[in-house]
Every structure is written in C-alpha cells, then in structure tokens.
Design a protein around this motif. Structure first.
Motif, PDB file in Angstrom:
ATOM      1  N   ALA A  13       0.809  -1.213   0.000  1.00  0.00           N
ATOM      2  CA  ALA A  13       0.000   0.000   0.000  1.00  0.00           C
ATOM      3  C   ALA A  13       0.844   1.266   0.000  1.00  0.00           C
ATOM      4  O   ALA A  13       0.558   2.218  -0.729  1.00  0.00           O
ATOM      5  N   ALA A  14       1.897   1.316   0.815  1.00  0.00           N
ATOM      6  CA  ALA A  14       2.719   2.528   0.895  1.00  0.00           C
ATOM      7  C   ALA A  14       3.384   2.825  -0.444  1.00  0.00           C
ATOM      8  O   ALA A  14       3.419   3.974  -0.897  1.00  0.00           O
ATOM      9  N   ASN A  15       3.927   1.789  -1.089  1.00  0.00           N
ATOM     10  CA  ASN A  15       4.566   1.979  -2.396  1.00  0.00           C
ATOM     11  C   ASN A  15       3.545   2.391  -3.455  1.00  0.00           C
ATOM     12  O   ASN A  15       3.835   3.234  -4.316  1.00  0.00           O
ATOM     13  N   ALA A  16       2.353   1.802  -3.386  1.00  0.00           N
ATOM     14  CA  ALA A  16       1.327   2.110  -4.369  1.00  0.00           C
ATOM     15  C   ALA A  16       0.890   3.560  -4.266  1.00  0.00           C
ATOM     16  O   ALA A  16       0.760   4.260  -5.279  1.00  0.00           O
ATOM     17  N   ARG A  17       0.661   4.040  -3.049  1.00  0.00           N
ATOM     18  CA  ARG A  17       0.218   5.424  -2.883  1.00  0.00           C
ATOM     19  C   ARG A  17       1.302   6.409  -3.320  1.00  0.00           C
ATOM     20  O   ARG A  17       1.006   7.451  -3.909  1.00  0.00           O
ATOM     21  N   GLN A  18       2.546   6.088  -3.042  1.00  0.00           N
ATOM     22  CA  GLN A  18       3.617   6.966  -3.486  1.00  0.00           C
ATOM     23  C   GLN A  18       3.674   7.020  -5.003  1.00  0.00           C
ATOM     24  O   GLN A  18       3.844   8.091  -5.596  1.00  0.00           O
ATOM     25  N   GLN A  19       3.512   5.858  -5.655  1.00  0.00           N
ATOM     26  CA  GLN A  19       3.536   5.857  -7.115  1.00  0.00           C
ATOM     27  C   GLN A  19       2.384   6.679  -7.684  1.00  0.00           C
ATOM     28  O   GLN A  19       2.566   7.435  -8.645  1.00  0.00           O
ATOM     29  N   LEU A  20       1.195   6.563  -7.102  1.00  0.00           N
ATOM     30  CA  LEU A  20       0.060   7.339  -7.585  1.00  0.00           C
ATOM     31  C   LEU A  20       0.295   8.832  -7.399  1.00  0.00           C
ATOM     32  O   LEU A  20      -0.038   9.638  -8.270  1.00  0.00           O
ATOM     33  N   PHE A  21       0.889   9.219  -6.288  1.00  0.00           N
ATOM     34  CA  PHE A  21       1.213  10.638  -6.072  1.00  0.00           C
ATOM     35  C   PHE A  21       2.243  11.100  -7.094  1.00  0.00           C
ATOM     36  O   PHE A  21       2.102  12.185  -7.687  1.00  0.00           O
ATOM     37  N   ASP A  22       3.268  10.299  -7.325  1.00  0.00           N
ATOM     38  CA  ASP A  22       4.298  10.659  -8.305  1.00  0.00           C
ATOM     39  C   ASP A  22       3.701  10.821  -9.698  1.00  0.00           C
ATOM     40  O   ASP A  22       4.068  11.730 -10.448  1.00  0.00           O
ATOM     41  N   ARG A  23       2.790   9.944 -10.045  1.00  0.00           N
ATOM     42  CA  ARG A  23       2.183  10.025 -11.376  1.00  0.00           C
ATOM     43  C   ARG A  23       1.272  11.239 -11.482  1.00  0.00           C
ATOM     44  O   ARG A  23       1.169  11.854 -12.548  1.00  0.00           O
ATOM     45  N   ALA A  24       0.613  11.597 -10.392  1.00  0.00           N
ATOM     46  CA  ALA A  24      -0.198  12.810 -10.403  1.00  0.00           C
ATOM     47  C   ALA A  24       0.675  14.034 -10.620  1.00  0.00           C
ATOM     48  O   ALA A  24       0.289  14.975 -11.321  1.00  0.00           O
ATOM     49  N   LEU A  25       1.865  14.045 -10.048  1.00  0.00           N
ATOM     50  CA  LEU A  25       2.809  15.144 -10.239  1.00  0.00           C
ATOM     51  C   LEU A  25       3.172  15.297 -11.715  1.00  0.00           C
ATOM     52  O   LEU A  25       3.162  16.406 -12.262  1.00  0.00           O
ATOM     53  N   ALA A  26       3.457  14.185 -12.383  1.00  0.00           N
ATOM     54  CA  ALA A  26       3.792  14.247 -13.805  1.00  0.00           C
ATOM     55  C   ALA A  26       2.579  14.647 -14.642  1.00  0.00           C
ATOM     56  O   ALA A  26       2.698  15.356 -15.639  1.00  0.00           O
ATOM     57  N   ALA A  27       1.375  14.212 -14.229  1.00  0.00           N
ATOM     58  CA  ALA A  27       0.165  14.525 -14.985  1.00  0.00           C
ATOM     59  C   ALA A  27      -0.211  15.996 -14.890  1.00  0.00           C
ATOM     60  O   ALA A  27      -0.801  16.546 -15.814  1.00  0.00           O
ATOM     61  N   CYS A  28       0.140  16.641 -13.770  1.00  0.00           N
ATOM     62  CA  CYS A  28      -0.254  18.033 -13.539  1.00  0.00           C
ATOM     63  C   CYS A  28       0.880  19.025 -13.765  1.00  0.00           C
ATOM     64  O   CYS A  28       0.614  20.209 -14.014  1.00  0.00           O
ATOM     65  N   GLY A  29       2.107  18.591 -13.632  1.00  0.00           N
ATOM     66  CA  GLY A  29       3.248  19.491 -13.831  1.00  0.00           C
ATOM     67  C   GLY A  29       3.522  20.370 -12.638  1.00  0.00           C
ATOM     68  O   GLY A  29       4.673  20.562 -12.244  1.00  0.00           O
ATOM     69  N   ILE A  30       2.482  20.904 -12.035  1.00  0.00           N
ATOM     70  CA  ILE A  30       2.607  21.793 -10.889  1.00  0.00           C
ATOM     71  C   ILE A  30       1.314  21.715 -10.082  1.00  0.00           C
ATOM     72  O   ILE A  30       0.238  21.486 -10.650  1.00  0.00           O
TER      73      ILE A  30
END
Length: 449
Positions: free
Chosen positions: A227-244
């Motif tokens: 779960a911890a790794n999954a949530r971090q990956q989802l947050f990281d991908r949101a960062l790339a999807a939004c840019g800022i």
C-alpha cells in the motif's frame, strides 16, 4: 518551448497555468488529423485515469477529455481501445476506482491492488448486509461469473430474484450489489458492453491475473504493490500529470488521503509523499503568485524507476481552445480551478431547475490560458441540434491575464461549437437567449433557439 529553470523559486500565476495546461495536453491547438489509438494510449499513460459517468446529455464523460485534446474522432475507436473488441477485454486498460469510477492503464493494476484489498468500511458493510439477507449469494455470483463470463447484471438475476419494485432513480438488487462488491474488491473484473452496460468476468480472462484476494505459497499477493509503495507511485504520477500543484491538488488526482489516517488507517498522507518526491529528484518546492500554499513542480526526467515521469514545461504561450467536460481532470478539483483560473464551478445536474445558476450541464470554455466562459449544452439527437441552453462569459480574467472581449470569445466559442456539432453528427447549433454572452454567440452561430 522552455523548460522551467531549476533556480526559479517564484512562479507567476500565468506561468503556473501554462505549465499545468501543457502537462494536461491543452496548451496547444489540436493536431489537424484524426486521433488514433496511439493518442488515446498517450493520454491514458500520461494522466493515468479517465473518469466515467453515466450522464449522456451531450457525450459520455470518457469521450470528452480525448475530444478536448485531440479533436473529433469516431467514438467506436475509443470504445475498442478502452473496452476491447470482440473479447470485451482491453489489452490497454481496466476499470476501477481511480478518480471516482475510472478507466486506468493496465500498468497501474499493481498500484490499485491495495484499494481492492483495502477493506473500506462500506465494503465491509455491504458484505455483511448481503451475507445477512442473502447468505451464500456473493460466492454463487462469483462462481457463475468465473464459469460463464463475461456477464451482465441480468445474467445473474435468477440467483436472487428481486423482492421489490425498481426504484425511480437508482435501480439496485441483491445480485447487482454482489457484482459491485466483487468488482470493487478485485475478485472479478469489469468492462463495458453495448450501450455502456457494465460487464463482469474472471480476472484471469480479463487481466491475465489471478483475483486480488489470491495469495502465493508464501502468503503474499502475487501482483499487488504494498500500500505505501502504491500510494507513493500514484502521487508521483499525479505530479507528472499536472506538472505543478499544491499537495492537495496532487492528492485529488487519484483521490489519495491528504492527511494521515484519512480514508485509509495506514496512509502516510500527502506531505510524506511530497517530501519523498522532492528527495528523489522528481519535484521541487516553489512559490506561486497568489497561492497561499506552497506548490510542487515536476523536475528531472524519466528513469528506469519512473519511466512515465516528465519535467514541468512552460510553453511560453498557450494557444489552444477547448470545451471541457465537468469530468475533465482540469475541472475535478474545484479549489484549483478557482485559484488557478478564477472560476467558481459546480455541477448543477442534481440542483433543482429553479435554483440552477448556469445550467444543467455546463462546460467550461478554455481559450489560451484562461477559462473565459461556460455553456450549458444538450445534444438534441431527435431534432439533430446542438442546443446551447445558456452561454456565459466569466466576469473577470484570471490573475495575470488580460481580459478578452465578447466578440473574440463568441467567435472562438462559435467555432468550437461547430466542431462539436459535427463530431456528434448533428445538423445545426441553436443558441437560446440565456446568459451574458448568448446574444453575441447567437449572432456568430446564425441560429437562435
């Protein structure tokens, strides 16, 4: 097109908008060609999620973000990409709870496993109720789906015949509840059939994977991320999807818990994931003009660990124009829409007609780096008319943006409406005289309803 400097500590409001729109694929004019599966795959791989909704007053929610970014396309091409033909299983995507009900790229299955296994309170309550009212039904439905899938709800109805009449708004039954429980917990897979009807099948046939509750000989789940790794990956991908974005902006993309202990008892919370992204060189903290909270901006580039990562890019000038669905990622998080574009927005579908301010199904109109207006649209398929039931210009421009005049907005909007009319296979656009820009728009469309 310039990459944002790593030494920039303060970002203007206009620059933040351009960075965000570029990451969203909306900063430039749409390509002058018919979109194809490669475009859809690129969008799904970048954004990670495509929201679903049953409202069909204009076009279903999952068609619109692709249209807004790539322009008109045959909807059956998107159907084949998202749902698969003729098997009913897409090789590229799967359906689950990403940002509300969503389609996600197959590569995110391991990161969604923890949600399937999460044991949310409503899942436990639903299981308890079904076990009390219809003992053994869940197992019977699962066995039938695994043996004979893909199936629709009607195919399992005989296992628990309906005891009451259908409701006027939401039609549910014990067997439908059992199917939804099995779907949300990853014990069966869901797809879509004709007329957007949800189908259910064994995960082995749909995904090529065992169900989410399967364990290997060592007692571990064979394909899910912790779960911890999954949530971090989802947050990281949101960062790339939004840019800022602020931490709250980024958490909302996949509906991650902003604060520890919310939504999931072992959740670390947004600040922990943000700190990790900065520490690993994926982001840096910046101050954005007019924002009260600090923002994260994507830096660096793809690597073996994060092949989907992209640095923030400022295109210097935003030249695109698009009508955006209320279910578009740009519109999801209302605080960001207000802070970044100065637009107060809500969906008024469930608001009584007499209390609606803008209309039943309003679409924000993006022009350059501003939300300059909104239109209440309806595809009147029987009359073959795209009806503009109300047209509104935003009262004030976004921070750091120059005001657009009514003639300029109306002209650009009329062009977008004509493109949408053609995409939906309708014959004409009709503008009703409601809203502060309806008259100017009607003059350019040439037909007032």
């Amino acid at each position: 097109m310039a990459r944002v400097s790593l030494v920039t500590l303060t970002v203007s409001a206009a620059q933040a908008r351009r960075v965000f729109l570029h990451a969203q694929g909306l900063a430039r004019k749409r390509p002058p060609r018919v979109p194809n599966e490669r475009d859809f795959a690129a969008y799904l791989g970048t954004q990670g999620v495509l929201q679903l909704d049953t409202v069909n007053v204009l076009a279903r929610a999952h068609y619109m973000p692709l249209y807004s970014r790539f322009g008109p396309y045959p909807q059956h091409i998107a159907d084949a990409f998202l749902w698969g033909e003729p098997s009913g299983h897409s090789a590229h995507a799967f359906e689950h709870w990403g940002h509300e009900a969503s389609v996600l790229p197959r590569e995110l299955l391991p990161a969604l496993h923890h949600r399937m296994r999460g044991g949310a309170s409503w899942q436990a309550q639903l299981r308890h109720r079904l076990d009390q009212e219809r003992p053994g039904l869940i197992d019977a439905v699962r066995a039938l789906v695994e043996a004979r899938g893909p199936l629709v709800g009607a195919d399992v109805g005989h296992l628990a015949p309906r005891e009451g009449r259908k409701g006027p708004w939401w039609d549910t039954s014990h067997t439908k509840d059992a199917l939804e429980y099995l779907f949300i917990t990853g014990k069966v897979a869901a797809s879509r059939g004709r007329h957007f009807t949800r189908t259910y099948d064994a995960t082995q046939r749909a995904w090529g994977l065992p169900p989410a509750d399967a364990v290997d000989m060592g007692g571990s789940h064979p394909w899910g991320l912790p779960a911890a790794n999954a949530r971090q990956q989802l947050f990281d991908r949101a960062l790339a999807a939004c840019g800022i974005g602020t931490v709250a902006d980024l958490c909302d993309h996949f509906r991650l818990p902003l604060r520890p202990g919310t939504r999931a008892p072992d959740a670390e919370g947004g600040q922990t994931w943000a700190a990790s992204a900065v520490r690993r060189g994926l982001a840096r903290w910046v101050v954005v003009e007019g924002w009260t909270a600090r923002a994260l901006m994507a830096v660096g580039g793809p690597s073996v660990a994060v092949p989907w990562h992209r640095a923030a890019v400022d295109p210097v000038r935003a030249t695109g124009a698009a009508l955006l669905s209320p279910f578009d990622p740009v519109c999801w998080f209302r605080p960001r829409l207000r802070r970044m574009f100065g637009m107060d927005f809500r969906i008024e579908i469930y608001t009584p007609a007499a209390k609606r301010v803008y209309g039943y199904y309003c679409l924000p109109f993006l022009m350059g780096d501003q939300m300059v207006g909104r239109v209440d649209l309806k595809a009147d398929r029987k009359a073959s008319v795209l009806r503009v039931q109300a047209a509104w210009r935003e009262v004030r421009p976004a921070t750091g943006a120059r005001r657009r005049g009514d003639p300029q907005i109306a002209s650009a909007l009329a062009s977008e409406l004509d493109t949408m009319r053609d995409w939906l296979g309708l014959d004409q656009v009709a503008v009703e005289p409601h809203g502060n820009i309806a008259r100017a728009l009607g003059e350019r469309v040439g037909h007032v309803g």
